[in-house]
Design a protein around this motif. Structure first.
Motif, PDB file in Angstrom:
ATOM      1  N   THR A  66       0.829  -1.199   0.000  1.00 38.64           N
ATOM      2  CA  THR A  66       0.000   0.000   0.000  1.00 38.64           C
ATOM      3  C   THR A  66       0.868   1.256   0.000  1.00 38.64           C
ATOM      4  OG1 THR A  66      -1.734  -1.143   1.214  1.00 38.64           O
ATOM      5  CG2 THR A  66      -1.782   1.257   1.265  1.00 38.64           C
ATOM      6  N   ALA A  67       1.900   1.263   0.838  1.00 37.95           N
ATOM      7  CA  ALA A  67       2.746   2.447   0.975  1.00 37.95           C
ATOM      8  C   ALA A  67       3.594   2.694  -0.262  1.00 37.95           C
ATOM      9  CB  ALA A  67       3.629   2.311   2.212  1.00 37.95           C
ATOM     10  N   TYR A  68       4.319   1.672  -0.715  1.00 39.18           N
ATOM     11  CA  TYR A  68       5.285   1.978  -1.778  1.00 39.18           C
ATOM     12  C   TYR A  68       4.641   2.094  -3.156  1.00 39.18           C
ATOM     13  CZ  TYR A  68       5.969  -3.014  -3.143  1.00 39.18           C
ATOM     14  OH  TYR A  68       5.818  -4.310  -3.587  1.00 39.18           O
ATOM     15  N   LEU A  69       3.527   1.404  -3.401  1.00 39.13           N
ATOM     16  CA  LEU A  69       2.836   1.625  -4.667  1.00 39.13           C
ATOM     17  C   LEU A  69       2.157   2.991  -4.688  1.00 39.13           C
ATOM     18  CD1 LEU A  69       1.408  -1.929  -5.366  1.00 39.13           C
ATOM     19  CD2 LEU A  69       3.110  -0.707  -6.720  1.00 39.13           C
ATOM     20  N   GLY A  70       1.648   3.412  -3.536  1.00 39.65           N
ATOM     21  CA  GLY A  70       1.126   4.768  -3.443  1.00 39.65           C
ATOM     22  C   GLY A  70       2.209   5.804  -3.657  1.00 39.65           C
ATOM     23  N   ALA A  71       3.399   5.543  -3.099  1.00 38.25           N
ATOM     24  CA  ALA A  71       4.531   6.456  -3.298  1.00 38.25           C
ATOM     25  C   ALA A  71       4.931   6.512  -4.762  1.00 38.25           C
ATOM     26  CB  ALA A  71       5.714   6.025  -2.438  1.00 38.25           C
ATOM     27  N   ALA A  72       4.876   5.379  -5.443  1.00 36.36           N
ATOM     28  CA  ALA A  72       5.226   5.353  -6.867  1.00 36.36           C
ATOM     29  C   ALA A  72       4.248   6.180  -7.683  1.00 36.36           C
ATOM     30  CB  ALA A  72       5.263   3.914  -7.373  1.00 36.36           C
ATOM     31  N   PHE A  92      -1.761  -8.160  -5.095  1.00 34.97           N
ATOM     32  CA  PHE A  92      -2.340  -6.889  -5.537  1.00 34.97           C
ATOM     33  C   PHE A  92      -3.485  -6.445  -4.629  1.00 34.97           C
ATOM     34  CE2 PHE A  92      -5.890  -9.221  -7.219  1.00 34.97           C
ATOM     35  CZ  PHE A  92      -6.901  -8.297  -7.383  1.00 34.97           C
ATOM     36  N   GLY A  93      -4.156  -7.398  -4.015  1.00 33.98           N
ATOM     37  CA  GLY A  93      -5.287  -7.033  -3.166  1.00 33.98           C
ATOM     38  C   GLY A  93      -4.907  -6.165  -1.994  1.00 33.98           C
ATOM     39  N   VAL A  94      -3.655  -6.280  -1.535  1.00 37.80           N
ATOM     40  CA  VAL A  94      -3.182  -5.456  -0.427  1.00 37.80           C
ATOM     41  C   VAL A  94      -3.182  -3.984  -0.818  1.00 37.80           C
ATOM     42  CG1 VAL A  94      -1.242  -5.033   1.138  1.00 37.80           C
ATOM     43  CG2 VAL A  94      -1.759  -7.370   0.399  1.00 37.80           C
ATOM     44  N   ALA A  95      -2.941  -3.718  -2.106  1.00 42.62           N
ATOM     45  CA  ALA A  95      -2.843  -2.331  -2.587  1.00 42.62           C
ATOM     46  C   ALA A  95      -3.869  -2.062  -3.681  1.00 42.62           C
ATOM     47  CB  ALA A  95      -1.436  -2.060  -3.106  1.00 42.62           C
ATOM     48  N   MET A  96      -5.038  -2.646  -3.525  1.00 43.95           N
ATOM     49  CA  MET A  96      -6.053  -2.525  -4.582  1.00 43.95           C
ATOM     50  C   MET A  96      -6.459  -1.070  -4.819  1.00 43.95           C
ATOM     51  SD  MET A  96      -9.428  -4.869  -4.949  1.00 43.95           S
ATOM     52  CE  MET A  96     -10.268  -5.085  -6.498  1.00 43.95           C
ATOM     53  N   GLN A  98      -4.614   1.647  -4.370  1.00 43.44           N
ATOM     54  CA  GLN A  98      -3.517   2.349  -5.038  1.00 43.44           C
ATOM     55  C   GLN A  98      -3.460   1.993  -6.528  1.00 43.44           C
ATOM     56  OE1 GLN A  98      -3.343   1.247  -1.901  1.00 43.44           O
ATOM     57  NE2 GLN A  98      -3.224   3.340  -1.120  1.00 43.44           N
ATOM     58  N   ILE A  99      -3.734   0.730  -6.844  1.00 43.39           N
ATOM     59  CA  ILE A  99      -3.655   0.282  -8.231  1.00 43.39           C
ATOM     60  C   ILE A  99      -4.920   0.649  -8.997  1.00 43.39           C
ATOM     61  CG2 ILE A  99      -3.458  -1.732  -9.738  1.00 43.39           C
ATOM     62  CD1 ILE A  99      -1.916  -3.093  -7.378  1.00 43.39           C
ATOM     63  N   TYR A 100      -6.060   0.224  -8.503  1.00 45.65           N
ATOM     64  CA  TYR A 100      -7.317   0.364  -9.233  1.00 45.65           C
ATOM     65  C   TYR A 100      -7.844   1.799  -9.233  1.00 45.65           C
ATOM     66  CZ  TYR A 100      -9.132  -4.182 -10.795  1.00 45.65           C
ATOM     67  OH  TYR A 100      -9.384  -5.334 -11.486  1.00 45.65           O
ATOM     68  N   ASN A 101      -7.706   2.486  -8.100  1.00 46.81           N
ATOM     69  CA  ASN A 101      -8.346   3.797  -7.971  1.00 46.81           C
ATOM     70  C   ASN A 101      -7.402   4.978  -8.108  1.00 46.81           C
ATOM     71  OD1 ASN A 101     -10.973   2.865  -7.655  1.00 46.81           O
ATOM     72  ND2 ASN A 101     -10.682   2.519  -5.465  1.00 46.81           N
ATOM     73  N   GLN A 102      -6.103   4.746  -8.013  1.00 45.08           N
ATOM     74  CA  GLN A 102      -5.155   5.854  -8.162  1.00 45.08           C
ATOM     75  C   GLN A 102      -4.302   5.689  -9.418  1.00 45.08           C
ATOM     76  OE1 GLN A 102      -3.061   6.721  -4.445  1.00 45.08           O
ATOM     77  NE2 GLN A 102      -4.832   6.075  -3.278  1.00 45.08           N
ATOM     78  N   MET A 103      -3.525   4.659  -9.479  1.00 48.05           N
ATOM     79  CA  MET A 103      -2.660   4.452 -10.635  1.00 48.05           C
ATOM     80  C   MET A 103      -3.460   4.465 -11.937  1.00 48.05           C
ATOM     81  SD  MET A 103       0.040   1.330 -11.248  1.00 48.05           S
ATOM     82  CE  MET A 103      -1.024   0.188 -12.132  1.00 48.05           C
ATOM     83  N   ALA A 104      -4.562   3.739 -11.961  1.00 48.63           N
ATOM     84  CA  ALA A 104      -5.335   3.589 -13.187  1.00 48.63           C
ATOM     85  C   ALA A 104      -6.214   4.789 -13.515  1.00 48.63           C
ATOM     86  CB  ALA A 104      -6.209   2.335 -13.100  1.00 48.63           C
ATOM     87  N   LYS A 105      -6.632   5.559 -12.497  1.00 46.99           N
ATOM     88  CA  LYS A 105      -7.678   6.555 -12.726  1.00 46.99           C
ATOM     89  C   LYS A 105      -7.242   8.011 -12.570  1.00 46.99           C
ATOM     90  CE  LYS A 105     -11.702   3.721 -11.356  1.00 46.99           C
ATOM     91  NZ  LYS A 105     -11.199   2.567 -10.620  1.00 46.99           N
ATOM     92  N   ASN A 106      -6.068   8.261 -12.001  1.00 46.92           N
ATOM     93  CA  ASN A 106      -5.758   9.643 -11.648  1.00 46.92           C
ATOM     94  C   ASN A 106      -5.627  10.575 -12.847  1.00 46.92           C
ATOM     95  OD1 ASN A 106      -5.930   9.086  -8.962  1.00 46.92           O
ATOM     96  ND2 ASN A 106      -3.780   9.480  -8.474  1.00 46.92           N
ATOM     97  N   TYR A 139      -4.145 -11.963 -15.354  1.00 45.87           N
ATOM     98  CA  TYR A 139      -4.074 -10.994 -16.451  1.00 45.87           C
ATOM     99  C   TYR A 139      -5.375 -10.212 -16.586  1.00 45.87           C
ATOM    100  CZ  TYR A 139      -0.597 -14.511 -18.028  1.00 45.87           C
ATOM    101  OH  TYR A 139       0.425 -15.408 -18.117  1.00 45.87           O
ATOM    102  N   GLY A 140      -6.473 -10.962 -16.586  1.00 45.63           N
ATOM    103  CA  GLY A 140      -7.771 -10.342 -16.825  1.00 45.63           C
ATOM    104  C   GLY A 140      -8.182  -9.364 -15.752  1.00 45.63           C
ATOM    105  N   THR A 141      -7.714  -9.567 -14.525  1.00 45.80           N
ATOM    106  CA  THR A 141      -8.047  -8.659 -13.430  1.00 45.80           C
ATOM    107  C   THR A 141      -7.576  -7.245 -13.737  1.00 45.80           C
ATOM    108  OG1 THR A 141      -7.905 -10.465 -11.834  1.00 45.80           O
ATOM    109  CG2 THR A 141      -7.708  -8.229 -10.965  1.00 45.80           C
ATOM    110  N   PHE A 142      -6.397  -7.122 -14.344  1.00 49.92           N
ATOM    111  CA  PHE A 142      -5.849  -5.809 -14.667  1.00 49.92           C
ATOM    112  C   PHE A 142      -6.340  -5.304 -16.019  1.00 49.92           C
ATOM    113  CE2 PHE A 142      -3.084  -7.731 -11.584  1.00 49.92           C
ATOM    114  CZ  PHE A 142      -2.830  -6.693 -10.708  1.00 49.92           C
TER     115      PHE A 142
END
Length: 336
Positions: A66-72, A92-96, A98-106, A139-142
């Motif tokens: 959660t922390a380091y993917l958010g930092a990235a 990935f579920g630990v940082a869902m 950060q991945i789904y709602n920040q990395m992908a959508k910002n 694969y399909g999840t992402f």
């Protein structure tokens, strides 16, 4: 590959070479993850980079995805080009968020005011008895969620070119490498992934599938480890006069539907192979794409994928659920 190359690399060495080249060219590129500095990555994903670039650019992080993917994500939005390693895709579920709602959508949520030029690398796949929480591909999840590009190399040549492209891309890229293909001493790879790789840098465009074997009778569509299993199946089928075409998708987002449809128009038969789960995934998407564009040309179709069960720990049970070359061969024979 246009130039003559007299050296072969494993997939892990090809990936590291691309990352090193990009780090030399751009000081904003850095790598962060668990056990990526002194250890060099548990799948050799950063082996040797620490010696050249030091701890400021090859950074070990606490066990907090959660922390380091958010930092990235934050670093990318500020103009840097981080590569953040999620050790196993299963985590990935630990940082869902950060991945789904920040990395992908910002980028979208900011109205295009910020880009997120980061690469999330992650290891996928089973076949080495690590059970349900360390053996998935997902694969399909992402690919299902808009906003992320999804890359899945099957050879060292492709791995290097796709990594160069991923680091230079202004969008977030999920770069998924199969453990079995990396060329590790403790996890032997099939023969195919180790290929000639030019020393110079080069890119492979996203959304451009590769026809690994041309054929006239049936189209086999797959990616990652199962490219090599499909090629083994095609060799067995050829002995009986069945000429199989094998397509390596290489990227899921963007997805090269055109190459698949063109092949099916030629062969009339389609087998889609995936190490991900059968339901709601890649196999269904490919079949639907062909049905949309070339239903009149499609005589028969089969899907070969993981059943919708957690991946077992026991070797015999894992072998039963993960598709092999014989499963692909049987699927092709069932069409005829």
């Amino acid at each position: 590959m246009s130039e003559t190359v007299d050296r072969d690399l494993t997939m892990s060495r090809a990936i590291v070479e691309a990352i090193g080249d990009e780090m030399r060219e751009n000081e904003e590129v850095f790598y962060m993850g668990e056990d990526v500095a002194d250890y060099g990555g548990i799948f050799d994903s950063t082996q040797g980079l620490l010696d050249e670039f030091g701890y400021d650019r090859i950074m070990d992080v606490p066990i907090s995805e959660t922390a380091y993917l958010g930092a990235a994500v934050g670093a990318a939005q500020q103009g840097m080009r981080p590569i953040a390693e999620l050790m196993f895709v299963d985590f990935f579920g630990v940082a869902m968020d950060q991945i789904y709602n920040q990395m992908a959508k910002n980028t979208y949520m900011s109205g295009g005011a910020v880009n997120v030029p980061m690469v999330m690398t992650t290891a996928v796949g089973g076949t080495y008895n690590d059970a349900a929480q360390h053996s998935q591909t997902l694969y399909g999840t992402f690919a299902h969620l808009p906003g992320m590009k999804v890359v899945v190399p099957s050879t060292a040549y492709d791995a290097k070119g796709l990594m160069h492209n991923a680091i230079r891309d202004d969008d977030p890229v999920v770069y998924m490498y199969h453990k079995r293909l990396m060329g590790l001493g403790w996890l032997p790879a099939p023969d195919g992934p180790k290929t000639p790789v030019p020393e110079t840098d080069y890119t492979i465009p996203f959304g451009q599938a590769d026809v690994k074997r041309e054929g006239a009778d049936v189209t086999i569509v797959t990616l990652g480890l199962h490219v090599h299993r499909a090629l083994d199946a095609a060799a067995a089928l050829a002995a009986d006069g069945v000429d199989a075409e094998v397509i390596d998708l290489r990227t899921l987002v963007p997805l090269d539907r055109e190459t698949v449809v063109e092949s099916v128009r030629k062969t009339g038969h389609l087998v889609v192979v995936d190490e991900d789960y059968r339901s709601f995934g890649l196999t269904g998407e490919i079949v639907a794409s062909v049905a949309d564009e070339a239903l009149d040309a499609l005589s028969a179709v089969e899907r070969v994928a993981l059943p919708d069960v957690p991946i077992p720990y026991a070797r015999s049970l894992e072998t039963e659920v993960v598709p092999g070359a014989t499963d692909i061969e049987a699927a092709v024979r069932s069409l005829r």
